[in-house]
Design an enzyme around this catalytic site. Structure first.
Site, PDB file in Angstrom:
ATOM      1  N   GLU A  68      -6.889  -5.039  10.202  1.00 11.69           N
ATOM      2  CA  GLU A  68      -5.507  -4.509  10.597  1.00 11.69           C
ATOM      3  C   GLU A  68      -5.579  -3.065  11.529  1.00 11.69           C
ATOM      4  OE1 GLU A  68      -2.794  -2.221   7.630  1.00 11.69           O
ATOM      5  OE2 GLU A  68      -4.606  -0.893   7.212  1.00 11.69           O
TER       6      GLU A  68
ATOM      7  N   HIS B 149     -10.235   1.195   4.626  1.00 13.73           N
ATOM      8  CA  HIS B 149      -8.905   1.972   4.975  1.00 13.73           C
ATOM      9  C   HIS B 149      -9.215   2.709   5.864  1.00 13.73           C
ATOM     10  CE1 HIS B 149      -4.689   2.753   6.119  1.00 13.73           C
ATOM     11  NE2 HIS B 149      -4.335   1.848   5.939  1.00 13.73           N
TER      12      HIS B 149
ATOM     13  N   GLY C  15       2.605  -1.149   4.327  1.00 11.56           N
ATOM     14  CA  GLY C  15       2.786   0.229   3.812  1.00 11.56           C
ATOM     15  C   GLY C  15       3.830   0.619   3.909  1.00 11.56           C
TER      16      GLY C  15
ATOM     17  N   SER D  90       2.582  -2.139  10.429  1.00  9.16           N
ATOM     18  CA  SER D  90       3.950  -2.157  10.460  1.00  9.16           C
ATOM     19  C   SER D  90       4.324  -3.142  10.354  1.00  9.16           C
ATOM     20  CB  SER D  90       3.879  -2.115  12.333  1.00  9.16           C
ATOM     21  OG  SER D  90       3.746  -0.725  12.529  1.00  9.16           O
TER      22      SER D  90
ATOM     23  N   ASN E  52       0.561  -0.766  -0.407  1.00  7.42           N
ATOM     24  CA  ASN E  52      -0.244  -0.292   0.170  1.00  7.42           C
ATOM     25  C   ASN E  52       0.865   0.895  -0.245  1.00  7.42           C
ATOM     26  OD1 ASN E  52      -1.475   1.528   0.523  1.00  7.42           O
ATOM     27  ND2 ASN E  52      -2.506   1.392   2.085  1.00  7.42           N
ATOM     28  N   TRP E  53       1.015   1.785  -0.940  1.00  6.36           N
ATOM     29  CA  TRP E  53       2.247   3.136  -1.483  1.00  6.36           C
ATOM     30  C   TRP E  53       1.419   3.852  -0.863  1.00  6.36           C
ATOM     31  CZ3 TRP E  53       4.328   3.035  -7.380  1.00  6.36           C
ATOM     32  CH2 TRP E  53       5.227   1.449  -6.682  1.00  6.36           C
ATOM     33  N   LYS E  54       0.011   4.052  -0.313  1.00 10.62           N
ATOM     34  CA  LYS E  54      -0.700   5.413  -0.019  1.00 10.62           C
ATOM     35  C   LYS E  54      -0.438   6.764  -1.006  1.00 10.62           C
ATOM     36  CE  LYS E  54      -0.420   3.451   4.141  1.00 10.62           C
ATOM     37  NZ  LYS E  54      -0.781   3.752   5.752  1.00 10.62           N
TER      38      LYS E  54
END
Ligand code: PGA
Length: 257
Positions: A166, A96, A236, A215, A8-10
């Site tokens: 999550e 998310h 992430g 994390s 998940n590159w955000k």
């Protein structure tokens, strides 16, 4: 079942050039592993990079981080599931906690998005999890999220959805974030499985992939899969460190057969 490693590159990186660099590094890492058939590596990139990355893809799968709940129309700024599908997207992260927090997404909105994603043959990656101040009632929080997000969805379609446990308090960018102990991830994964058995049936629940996010790095990805019995990980921050992400890919591939 194949193990899933989802990046998940955000809202990163800031240039296409950098995105191509991370993508190429991940490609190389997947190429270098022997058990490549046993893992699926999905890069959930910002919309603006998807088409370009997809045109250079060999070993990776490309996903998005959100989508709209209609196919088309007067909705300035929105990107719909058929648009994502048409540029080669296969997965889309929905629900998310950052979308819930900063964009006021409710379970009702997420439910509409899941339905449209499924109708467009995109696989939703549905994130559920409790906040720090909800840790006493984790089961209730997750159950509610799952029930509301799956409302009106046929059980035959449920195995298309990837469920991510999550916990918000474990996300690396949450203030004072803490690592989620492997046994806690294990019991939450089990909880989700039981909820799916109750909502659908055992046969359906057995076909669903439940993964862990929060994390994850190269020191614990394997533990979440091996010990917490997760079907994969959502990564992430560590997915934007080419070296670290490469180690995650290699370590998960080693235990997947
Ligand atoms: P993190 O992010 O790995 O940096 O905690 C995971 C996520 O928010 O999906």
């Amino acid at each position: 079942m194949n193990k899933l490693i989802i990046a998940n590159w955000k809202c990163n990186p800031q240039t296409l050039k950098e995105a191509q660099r991370f993508f190429a590094a991940a490609e190389e890492n997947v190429k270098s592993v022997e058990n490549v058939k046993n893992i699926e590596v999905v890069i959930c990139a910002p919309f603006s990079y998807i088409q370009n990355l997809k045109s250079n893809v060999q070993n990776l799968i490309v996903g998005a981080q959100d989508c709209f709940w209609e196919q088309k129309g007067p909705y300035t700024g929105e990107v719909s599931p058929p648009m994502l599908k048409s540029v080669g997207c296969e997965y889309v992260i929905l629900g998310h906690s950052e979308r819930r927090q900063y964009f006021n997404e409710t379970d009702e909105i997420i439910n509409k998005k899941i339905k449209m994603a499924l109708a467009s043959r995109l696989k939703p990656i549905l994130c559920v999890g409790e906040k720090e101040n909800e840790r006493e009632e984790t089961k209730q929080v997750i159950e509610n999220q799952i029930k509301e997000c799956l409302k009106g969805i046929d059980k035959n379609q449920v195995p298309q959805i990837i469920f991510v446990y999550e916990p918000v308090w474990a996300i690396s960018t949450t203030a004072n974030s803490k690592d989620c102990a492997v046994n806690e991830a294990f019991s939450s994964g089990l909880m989700i499985k039981k909820m799916l058995i109750n909502l659908c049936d055992k046969q359906t629940a057995d076909r669903v992939k439940i993964i862990y996010g929060g994390s994850v790095d190269s020191s614990d990805a394997v533990s979440y899969i091996k010990e917490a019995k997760m079907d994969g990980v959502l990564v992430g921050a560590a997915s934007l460190n080419a070296n670290e992400f490469g180690k995650i890919i290699k370590s998960v591939a080693e235990i997947s057969n």
